[in-house]
Scaffold this motif. Sequence first.
Motif, short mmCIF file in Angstrom:
data_model
loop_
_atom_site.label_atom_id
_atom_site.label_comp_id
_atom_site.label_asym_id
_atom_site.label_seq_id
_atom_site.Cartn_x
_atom_site.Cartn_y
_atom_site.Cartn_z
N TRP C 35 35.79 43.08 41.51
CA TRP C 35 36.37 41.74 41.69
C TRP C 35 35.98 40.82 40.51
CZ3 TRP C 35 33.61 37.10 43.01
CH2 TRP C 35 34.45 36.01 43.25
N GLN C 36 34.74 40.92 40.09
CA GLN C 36 34.28 40.09 38.96
C GLN C 36 35.12 40.37 37.71
OE1 GLN C 36 32.24 37.57 39.11
NE2 GLN C 36 30.12 38.12 39.63
N SER C 38 38.08 40.83 37.36
CA SER C 38 39.41 40.19 37.41
C SER C 38 39.36 38.68 37.25
CB SER C 38 40.06 40.51 38.77
OG SER C 38 39.35 39.79 39.80
N ARG C 39 38.15 38.13 37.01
CA ARG C 39 38.02 36.68 37.05
C ARG C 39 38.17 35.98 35.69
NH1 ARG C 39 32.83 34.92 39.53
NH2 ARG C 39 33.87 32.90 39.60
N TYR C 43 34.28 37.40 32.15
CA TYR C 43 33.89 38.30 33.23
C TYR C 43 34.31 39.73 32.92
CZ TYR C 43 32.92 34.14 36.07
OH TYR C 43 32.41 32.97 36.54
#
Lengths: 151, 151, 83, 83
Positions: C35-36, C38-39, C43
């Motif tokens: 998830w990180q 994709s930030r 990131y």
Amino acid sequence: MTVSLQREDFDISAEIDRLVDGRTSVGAAVTFTGLVRDMVHDQRILDMTLEHYPAMAQNELERIEQQARSRWPALTGTRIIHRFGTLMPGDRIVLVITLSSHRQVAFEAAEFIMDFLKSRAPFWKKERTEQGEASWVAAKDEDDKARLRWQ
Amino acid sequence: MTVSLQREDFDISAEIDRLVDGRTSVGAAVTFTGLVRDMVHDQRILDMTLEHYPAMAQNELERIEQQARSRWPALTGTRIIHRFGTLMPGDRIVLVITLSSHRQVAFEAAEFIMDFLKSRAPFWKKERTEQGEASWVAAKDEDDKARLRWQ
Amino acid sequence: MKLVYFAWLREHIGLDEERIDLPASVKNVRDLINWQQSRGEGYARAFADPETVRVALDQFHAEHDEAVGTAEEIAFFPPMTGG
Amino acid sequence: MKLVYFAWLREHIGLDEERIDLPASVKNVRDLINWQQSRGEGYARAFADPETVRVALDQFHAEHDEAVGTAEEIAFFPPMTGG
């Protein structure tokens, strides 16, 4: 409190005396001192900055001490000091002291603490070389291996 | 001269600094300090007198240092101080310092030197107990075994 | 929950720490790292090689298959080089 | 040649050192210890158990089967207890 994280330097003799604290049952004291080296991969180091995760570093080092004390009940004293901030070549970085009535226990426990400290305590070194570059020191596989030999 | 036989006490920090001598290539310093213990086999020790064979003790300790340096070429400094005369519980007896760029080498060499020193260096301890008896300390089989593991 | 960053992860992301709510899809440490990524650019760079990222949940080392659970502080950092 | 004594061997014999000529029959360290046993009560006590006696020839440890040779200083002492 036997774990200290600090910017300041430490005096090894004074730290041993404080840990022994007049107890005449000790017999053996082992110390390990880590110092900033001047050369890394043929590059001359100007200085080295240690970043750390304060809350976790304190807890993790205390956990390492506890593990050493469970593993060697004959260990009668442990002390860990780890510095942070910017240090110069030759400066002291870390001190580990172990006390026991038996030298073998004091030696093994000091090695154990250093092996875990190297690969488990949340500290990161950034070195600045003469070329003006600053780079994060890469972790060494051999430090992980040194830790695994205790399992 | 890196071997000293002396009546006087020593300062561990000062001895490390003198051995490092400003060299910024060191990286790792290990010390072992032996201290007079207060209790032996449930008998309280009043004091302990160390007799030695001066000419041989000096030579033998230098030979042990040489052996350590041949075995670990990465060893960049060794220091041995052994006291003689009458010492009280808690007093320092012996100091071994090893320097290297690698902690493993410094640890192993310090253990090696202590194992050989214990069973090869010509020193003999006589303890005086609270009961007023003075008796020569018996050598331990485990010290001979500790030395033999290096062969 | 608080996320904290150290060493080159901190530099790539440009933040020491941040407060954020994790999406419900994030169950374990591996999900969190994915998830990180994709930030945003920083990131993506920090988490490009998940194997080099170490994670601590409330100041305890956590493996990548460990559940994030109710941790209040999650730390991200490279392999340690103290001592 | 000089003979020197330490710890309880010194105490039993009552001497730190002495100068003496060895009989021609003494070839190795074991012969020397056997000969010492015959030199009187203190010597007999000091050398009663040859296995507990260590010998150095000119400041080098010597095994009991080693030749005494041309050593100038021979030392006798119990197992060492330094450190």
